[in-house]
Design an enzyme around this catalytic site. Structure first.
Site, PDB file in Angstrom:
ATOM      1  N   CYS A 216       0.807  -1.225   0.000  1.00  0.00           N
ATOM      2  CA  CYS A 216       0.000   0.000   0.000  1.00  0.00           C
ATOM      3  C   CYS A 216       0.841   1.276   0.000  1.00  0.00           C
ATOM      4  O   CYS A 216       0.611   2.195  -0.798  1.00  0.00           O
ATOM      5  CB  CYS A 216      -0.951  -0.010   1.191  1.00  0.00           C
ATOM      6  SG  CYS A 216      -0.167  -0.464   2.760  1.00  0.00           S
TER       7      CYS A 216
ATOM      8  N   GLN B 111       1.096   5.746   8.672  1.00  0.00           N
ATOM      9  CA  GLN B 111       0.195   4.757   8.092  1.00  0.00           C
ATOM     10  C   GLN B 111      -0.981   4.412   8.999  1.00  0.00           C
ATOM     11  O   GLN B 111      -0.825   4.200  10.205  1.00  0.00           O
ATOM     12  CB  GLN B 111       0.982   3.496   7.726  1.00  0.00           C
ATOM     13  CG  GLN B 111       2.012   3.771   6.635  1.00  0.00           C
ATOM     14  CD  GLN B 111       2.826   2.558   6.247  1.00  0.00           C
ATOM     15  OE1 GLN B 111       4.038   2.644   6.114  1.00  0.00           O
ATOM     16  NE2 GLN B 111       2.177   1.414   6.044  1.00  0.00           N
TER      17      GLN B 111
ATOM     18  N   GLY C 216      -4.435  -0.760   7.762  1.00  0.00           N
ATOM     19  CA  GLY C 216      -3.436  -1.513   7.015  1.00  0.00           C
ATOM     20  C   GLY C 216      -2.981  -2.771   7.731  1.00  0.00           C
ATOM     21  O   GLY C 216      -2.434  -3.682   7.107  1.00  0.00           O
TER      22      GLY C 216
ATOM     23  N   GLU D 167       7.933  -3.335   6.342  1.00  0.00           N
ATOM     24  CA  GLU D 167       7.353  -2.283   5.504  1.00  0.00           C
ATOM     25  C   GLU D 167       8.417  -1.473   4.773  1.00  0.00           C
ATOM     26  O   GLU D 167       8.289  -1.194   3.578  1.00  0.00           O
ATOM     27  CB  GLU D 167       6.485  -1.356   6.367  1.00  0.00           C
ATOM     28  CG  GLU D 167       5.532  -0.496   5.583  1.00  0.00           C
ATOM     29  CD  GLU D 167       4.269  -1.246   5.165  1.00  0.00           C
ATOM     30  OE1 GLU D 167       3.424  -0.633   4.495  1.00  0.00           O
ATOM     31  OE2 GLU D 167       4.138  -2.435   5.505  1.00  0.00           O
TER      32      GLU D 167
ATOM     33  N   HIS E 201      -3.145   6.476   4.303  1.00  0.00           N
ATOM     34  CA  HIS E 201      -1.700   6.585   4.548  1.00  0.00           C
ATOM     35  C   HIS E 201      -1.204   7.944   4.052  1.00  0.00           C
ATOM     36  O   HIS E 201      -1.479   8.339   2.912  1.00  0.00           O
ATOM     37  CB  HIS E 201      -0.936   5.492   3.796  1.00  0.00           C
ATOM     38  CG  HIS E 201      -1.089   4.118   4.363  1.00  0.00           C
ATOM     39  ND1 HIS E 201      -1.779   3.846   5.520  1.00  0.00           N
ATOM     40  CD2 HIS E 201      -0.615   2.917   3.915  1.00  0.00           C
ATOM     41  CE1 HIS E 201      -1.726   2.544   5.763  1.00  0.00           C
ATOM     42  NE2 HIS E 201      -1.035   1.962   4.806  1.00  0.00           N
TER      43      HIS E 201
END
Length: 354
Positions: free
Chosen positions: A157, A184, A188, A210, A250
């Site tokens: 994402c 974020q 998520g 991430e 985000h």
């Protein structure tokens, strides 16, 4: 079906009861190209009506035409998958690693939101506005793996948010170095991903894997397909990722040093003109980048639903004393950054190849 109306392609969703799975259901319930006919989830959910199998927490009720569908096991040989051509995967990475190849072996096209196969050299990692030509890897994948189906992935994402904004800059000015700091949303991580006592009145400066995903995926996405392989883009990229107390959306602070040098107004111009798929009439498509001029935008609560959640909203484009420019970008992480990305990939594929 009226005369001249095209028959819809039958599709299914894996991991249909989770956060991203629910977004898939929303996007596919009344889709003009696709008919959602199969909802798969865990053995615990199989056999139940969808409305009873999942804890629905989206902003609109379960679609009427979906809520009474019976959830089936994640089994490509199940009779409900017999006429399904396209399968959307919202599975966790470990389950995707196991099940997605099984569906590909049965001739299904898998459009996956999972990370399991993103960096495999024969698997397309695609944002259609950025690198649609990488879909040509499908034929290499089929030959190498001996199946009639295919696995096509969309990125993480946070990667999608950054790369869509970087693409027009790279095309015009080249990229030398990029730094990204993310803020974020909790969605998520899924409904049970971040405990409320951990995130309220707090910020968590770590999201497992991430930063690595952002750094590696960006170079593949912005790379060049040559002789059946992707040559990774050649610029330095660093990311620092944080979880914040926002439900959806985000936000990223992005710093860019270009090869040619660029002024903020030039960056704004190339971003605003970036609209590569506008003539294809894809149902889920929206203008990729929307510029806000206000000094305090974008904001998650105000801007995450721009373009039905498919547009990246950019603001605060300004000069930077270390890099060339810096700006703030925002995406709806479970739509543009997840389910919507997979659906758009499928729409593009159908339009171009079927």
């Amino acid at each position: 079906m009226s005369k001249g109306e095209k028959m819809k392609i039958k599709v299914g969703v894996l991991g249909a009861t989770g956060s991203v799975g629910q977004r898939f259901v929303q996007l596919l319930a009344d889709h003009p190209m696709f008919e959602l006919t199969a909802l798969a989830a865990s053995e615990r959910s199989a056999g139940k009506k969808y409305k009873d199998a999942c804890y629905w927490f989206q902003d609109r009720d379960i679609p009427e035409n979906i809520k009474d569908m019976v959830v089936i096991p994640t089994d490509p040989k199940h009779e409900e998958f017999e006429d399904v051509d396209i399968v959307f995967s919202a599975l966790p990475s470990d389950l995707a690693k196991k099940f997605e190849p099984e569906f590909a072996k049965e001739g299904k096209l898998i459009f996956s939101n999972a990370s399991a196969y993103r960096m495999e050299e024969d698997v397309p990692l695609v944002i259609p506005e950025v690198n649609a030509d990488h879909l040509e890897l499908i034929e290499i994948q089929r030959e190498k793996r001996g199946w009639d189906g295919a696995i096509i992935t969309n990125p993480n994402c946070s990667t999608i948010c950054a790369v869509i904004t970087l693409k027009p800059i790279m095309d015009k000015f080249g990229l030398e170095a990029v730094f990204i700091a993310t803020m974020q949303a909790v969605s998520g991580a899924g409904y049970n991903g971040v405990p409320s006592m951990a995130i309220l009145d707090n910020l968590i400066p770590f999201i497992k894997n991430e930063e690595e995903k952002m750094q590696t995926e960006s170079l593949k996405l912005l790379g060049t397909l040559k002789d059946g392989k992707v040559e990774l883009a050649n610029f330095k990229i660093s990311a620092s990722c944080n979880r914040v107390a926002v439900i959806d959306g985000h936000t990223e602070s992005i710093f860019v040093k270009t090869k040619e040098g660029a002024e903020p107004e030039e960056i704004k111009e190339v971003m605003d003109k970036f609209d590569p798929l506008k003539d294809l009439n894809l149902p889920t498509y929206a203008k990729p980048i929307v510029i806000r001029e206000e000094i305090d935008r974008p904001q998650p609560r105000l801007d995450r639903n721009e373009g039905n959640g498919m547009s990246i909203v950019v603001g605060r484009i300004r000069k930077d004393p270390i890099f060339d420019v810096k700006y703030t970008a925002l995406e709806h992480n479970t739509i543009r950054g997840a389910a919507g990305a997979s659906v758009l990939n499928a729409e593009y594929f159908v339009k171009k190849y079927i």
